[in-house]
Design a protein around this motif. Structure first.
Motif, PDB file in Angstrom:
ATOM      1  N   ILE A   1       0.842  -1.207   0.000  1.00 39.08           N
ATOM      2  CA  ILE A   1       0.000   0.000   0.000  1.00 39.08           C
ATOM      3  C   ILE A   1       0.871   1.249   0.000  1.00 39.08           C
ATOM      4  CG2 ILE A   1      -1.587   1.368   1.423  1.00 39.08           C
ATOM      5  CD1 ILE A   1      -2.960  -1.291   2.187  1.00 39.08           C
ATOM      6  N   GLU A   2       1.932   1.246   0.803  1.00 33.44           N
ATOM      7  CA  GLU A   2       2.836   2.395   0.867  1.00 33.44           C
ATOM      8  C   GLU A   2       3.525   2.612  -0.482  1.00 33.44           C
ATOM      9  OE1 GLU A   2       4.542   5.745   2.007  1.00 33.44           O
ATOM     10  OE2 GLU A   2       3.014   4.687   3.150  1.00 33.44           O
ATOM     11  N   ALA A   3       3.974   1.507  -1.094  1.00 33.69           N
ATOM     12  CA  ALA A   3       4.622   1.611  -2.403  1.00 33.69           C
ATOM     13  C   ALA A   3       3.629   2.138  -3.439  1.00 33.69           C
ATOM     14  CB  ALA A   3       5.179   0.255  -2.836  1.00 33.69           C
ATOM     15  N   LEU A   4       2.412   1.614  -3.392  1.00 36.00           N
ATOM     16  CA  LEU A   4       1.391   2.075  -4.327  1.00 36.00           C
ATOM     17  C   LEU A   4       1.025   3.541  -4.066  1.00 36.00           C
ATOM     18  CD1 LEU A   4      -0.916  -1.062  -4.558  1.00 36.00           C
ATOM     19  CD2 LEU A   4       0.643  -0.195  -6.305  1.00 36.00           C
ATOM     20  N   ASN A   5       0.956   3.916  -2.778  1.00 33.54           N
ATOM     21  CA  ASN A   5       0.689   5.317  -2.448  1.00 33.54           C
ATOM     22  C   ASN A   5       1.822   6.216  -2.939  1.00 33.54           C
ATOM     23  OD1 ASN A   5      -1.826   5.081  -1.277  1.00 33.54           O
ATOM     24  ND2 ASN A   5      -1.015   4.705   0.773  1.00 33.54           N
ATOM     25  N   GLU A   6       3.067   5.724  -2.813  1.00 34.56           N
ATOM     26  CA  GLU A   6       4.219   6.482  -3.301  1.00 34.56           C
ATOM     27  C   GLU A   6       4.139   6.654  -4.825  1.00 34.56           C
ATOM     28  OE1 GLU A   6       7.432   8.800  -3.235  1.00 34.56           O
ATOM     29  OE2 GLU A   6       6.427   8.028  -1.450  1.00 34.56           O
ATOM     30  N   ARG A   7       3.812   5.569  -5.504  1.00 36.64           N
ATOM     31  CA  ARG A   7       3.649   5.652  -6.969  1.00 36.64           C
ATOM     32  C   ARG A   7       2.496   6.594  -7.322  1.00 36.64           C
ATOM     33  NH1 ARG A   7       3.421   0.280 -10.170  1.00 36.64           N
ATOM     34  NH2 ARG A   7       3.742   1.760 -11.863  1.00 36.64           N
TER      35      ARG A   7
ATOM     36  N   ARG B   1       1.455   9.139  -5.529  1.00 40.45           N
ATOM     37  CA  ARG B   1       1.944  10.509  -5.324  1.00 40.45           C
ATOM     38  C   ARG B   1       2.835  10.931  -6.488  1.00 40.45           C
ATOM     39  NH1 ARG B   1       1.985   8.809   0.075  1.00 40.45           N
ATOM     40  NH2 ARG B   1       4.144   8.109  -0.050  1.00 40.45           N
ATOM     41  N   HIS B   2       3.694   9.996  -6.939  1.00 38.71           N
ATOM     42  CA  HIS B   2       4.569  10.283  -8.077  1.00 38.71           C
ATOM     43  C   HIS B   2       3.734  10.614  -9.314  1.00 38.71           C
ATOM     44  CE1 HIS B   2       7.798   9.938 -10.984  1.00 38.71           C
ATOM     45  NE2 HIS B   2       7.078   9.041 -11.650  1.00 38.71           N
ATOM     46  N   PHE B   3       2.727   9.806  -9.588  1.00 37.98           N
ATOM     47  CA  PHE B   3       1.884  10.042 -10.761  1.00 37.98           C
ATOM     48  C   PHE B   3       1.040  11.300 -10.599  1.00 37.98           C
ATOM     49  CE2 PHE B   3       2.467   5.387 -11.601  1.00 37.98           C
ATOM     50  CZ  PHE B   3       3.196   5.549 -12.771  1.00 37.98           C
ATOM     51  N   GLU B   4       0.605  11.584  -9.369  1.00 40.87           N
ATOM     52  CA  GLU B   4      -0.125  12.832  -9.143  1.00 40.87           C
ATOM     53  C   GLU B   4       0.779  14.034  -9.386  1.00 40.87           C
ATOM     54  OE1 GLU B   4      -1.602  12.235  -5.166  1.00 40.87           O
ATOM     55  OE2 GLU B   4      -3.494  11.362  -5.881  1.00 40.87           O
ATOM     56  N   ASN B   5       2.040  13.940  -8.897  1.00 39.79           N
ATOM     57  CA  ASN B   5       3.008  15.013  -9.149  1.00 39.79           C
ATOM     58  C   ASN B   5       3.276  15.144 -10.652  1.00 39.79           C
ATOM     59  OD1 ASN B   5       3.297  15.637  -6.451  1.00 39.79           O
ATOM     60  ND2 ASN B   5       5.096  14.341  -6.168  1.00 39.79           N
ATOM     61  N   LEU B   6       3.411  13.987 -11.296  1.00 38.19           N
ATOM     62  CA  LEU B   6       3.629  13.986 -12.736  1.00 38.19           C
ATOM     63  C   LEU B   6       2.433  14.601 -13.458  1.00 38.19           C
ATOM     64  CD1 LEU B   6       5.546  13.098 -14.996  1.00 38.19           C
ATOM     65  CD2 LEU B   6       4.383  10.893 -15.002  1.00 38.19           C
ATOM     66  N   GLU B   7       1.235  14.240 -13.011  1.00 32.67           N
ATOM     67  CA  GLU B   7       0.019  14.799 -13.603  1.00 32.67           C
ATOM     68  C   GLU B   7      -0.017  16.318 -13.404  1.00 32.67           C
ATOM     69  OE1 GLU B   7      -4.834  14.294 -13.368  1.00 32.67           O
ATOM     70  OE2 GLU B   7      -3.610  13.642 -11.685  1.00 32.67           O
ATOM     71  N   GLU B   8       0.322  16.748 -12.208  1.00 30.00           N
ATOM     72  CA  GLU B   8       0.335  18.189 -11.923  1.00 30.00           C
ATOM     73  C   GLU B   8       1.372  18.898 -12.786  1.00 30.00           C
ATOM     74  OE1 GLU B   8       1.279  21.121  -8.145  1.00 30.00           O
ATOM     75  OE2 GLU B   8       0.646  19.061  -7.753  1.00 30.00           O
ATOM     76  N   SER B   9       2.557  18.285 -12.899  1.00 27.25           N
ATOM     77  CA  SER B   9       3.605  18.871 -13.737  1.00 27.25           C
ATOM     78  C   SER B   9       3.158  18.940 -15.190  1.00 27.25           C
ATOM     79  CB  SER B   9       4.891  18.051 -13.640  1.00 27.25           C
ATOM     80  OG  SER B   9       5.405  18.091 -12.338  1.00 27.25           O
ATOM     81  N   LEU B  10       2.539  17.861 -15.658  1.00 28.69           N
ATOM     82  CA  LEU B  10       2.059  17.845 -17.042  1.00 28.69           C
ATOM     83  C   LEU B  10       0.967  18.886 -17.252  1.00 28.69           C
ATOM     84  CD1 LEU B  10       1.982  14.019 -17.828  1.00 28.69           C
ATOM     85  CD2 LEU B  10       3.550  15.725 -18.743  1.00 28.69           C
ATOM     86  N   SER B  11       0.092  19.016 -16.264  1.00 28.62           N
ATOM     87  CA  SER B  11      -0.964  20.025 -16.374  1.00 28.62           C
ATOM     88  C   SER B  11      -0.354  21.423 -16.457  1.00 28.62           C
ATOM     89  CB  SER B  11      -1.912  19.952 -15.180  1.00 28.62           C
ATOM     90  OG  SER B  11      -2.615  18.741 -15.184  1.00 28.62           O
ATOM     91  N   LYS B  12       0.632  21.668 -15.595  1.00 29.48           N
ATOM     92  CA  LYS B  12       1.301  22.972 -15.629  1.00 29.48           C
ATOM     93  C   LYS B  12       2.014  23.174 -16.960  1.00 29.48           C
ATOM     94  CE  LYS B  12       1.987  23.511 -10.647  1.00 29.48           C
ATOM     95  NZ  LYS B  12       2.969  23.530  -9.561  1.00 29.48           N
ATOM     96  N   ALA B  13       2.681  22.115 -17.432  1.00 31.43           N
ATOM     97  CA  ALA B  13       3.392  22.209 -18.705  1.00 31.43           C
ATOM     98  C   ALA B  13       2.417  22.483 -19.847  1.00 31.43           C
ATOM     99  CB  ALA B  13       4.182  20.934 -18.968  1.00 31.43           C
ATOM    100  N   ILE B  14       1.275  21.836 -19.802  1.00 27.17           N
ATOM    101  CA  ILE B  14       0.256  22.060 -20.838  1.00 27.17           C
ATOM    102  C   ILE B  14      -0.232  23.503 -20.785  1.00 27.17           C
ATOM    103  CG2 ILE B  14      -2.113  21.480 -21.518  1.00 27.17           C
ATOM    104  CD1 ILE B  14      -1.434  18.552 -20.816  1.00 27.17           C
ATOM    105  N   LEU B  15      -0.473  24.002 -19.567  1.00 30.02           N
ATOM    106  CA  LEU B  15      -0.907  25.393 -19.435  1.00 30.02           C
ATOM    107  C   LEU B  15       0.158  26.355 -19.963  1.00 30.02           C
ATOM    108  CD1 LEU B  15      -2.655  25.413 -15.926  1.00 30.02           C
ATOM    109  CD2 LEU B  15      -3.725  25.612 -18.176  1.00 30.02           C
ATOM    110  N   VAL B  16       1.412  26.085 -19.594  1.00 32.78           N
ATOM    111  CA  VAL B  16       2.503  26.939 -20.071  1.00 32.78           C
ATOM    112  C   VAL B  16       2.594  26.856 -21.588  1.00 32.78           C
ATOM    113  CG1 VAL B  16       5.026  27.187 -20.096  1.00 32.78           C
ATOM    114  CG2 VAL B  16       3.829  26.897 -17.932  1.00 32.78           C
ATOM    115  N   ALA B  17       2.453  25.649 -22.134  1.00 29.40           N
ATOM    116  CA  ALA B  17       2.512  25.475 -23.584  1.00 29.40           C
ATOM    117  C   ALA B  17       1.362  26.216 -24.260  1.00 29.40           C
ATOM    118  CB  ALA B  17       2.479  23.993 -23.946  1.00 29.40           C
TER     119      ALA B  17
END
Length: 165
Positions: A50-56, A58-74
């Motif tokens: 569960i912790e590993a999956l939660n970490e992944r 969080r990683h994917f949520e951060n990635l999603e947030e980064s991608l969303s920001k990148a899309i907005l910037v683009a």
């Protein structure tokens, strides 16, 4: 097969001389301990997963947030590029219009100068023709004048004198 809480709850021990049969209770407790330890291990493994999956996650949520920001910037950058391209196109059009106006004005000026030069040449040609005609008429008049008759007579007289000599 592991024990369920219902098995533990419904387990009945047979009675011996002084209470429960100790070996049977010990065997049962050993089974409960083993199953319980297995459950604890399994629970820890599941918690780790569960912790590993939660970490992944969080990683994917951060990635999603980064991608969303990148899309907005683009998107913002694309809009800026479009706006700049529109402005540059307008400047190019204005510059082209200015150049076209300048070229047209220069062409009109040249055509006016050429038209003026043509008029000057035509006027000078007319003056030259008039003067030349005048000169020719004066020469014709001079040829038709009485002075030439005198010259013709004098020339004839000289010719006859020379032939006599």
């Amino acid at each position: 097969m592991p024990l369920s809480p219902l098995d533990i709850h419904n387990k009945e021990f047979s009675r011996a001389f002084r209470g429960y049969d100790e070996d049977e209770v010990d065997d049962f407790l050993e089974r409960v301990i083993q199953d319980y330890e297995a459950l604890i291990r399994q629970n820890k493994e599941l918690e780790a997963q569960i912790e590993a999956l939660n970490e992944r996650l969080r990683h994917f949520e951060n990635l999603e947030e980064s991608l969303s920001k990148a899309i907005l910037v683009a998107q913002e950058t694309a809009e800026e590029v479009k706006a700049n391209a529109r402005k540059e196109a307008q400047l190019i059009i204005k510059e082209a219009e200015k150049n076209a106006d300048r070229i047209v004005a220069e062409a009109l000026n040249r055509s006016r100068k050429i038209a003026q030069e043509i008029e000057d040449v035509q006027r000078n040609a007319a003056i030259f023709r008039a003067r030349f005609r005048s000169l020719l008429q004066a020469q014709l008049e001079m040829l038709d004048s009485a002075d030439w008759e005198w010259f013709d007579r004098e020339t004839k007289d000289l010719t006859s004198v020379e032939s006599n000599l």
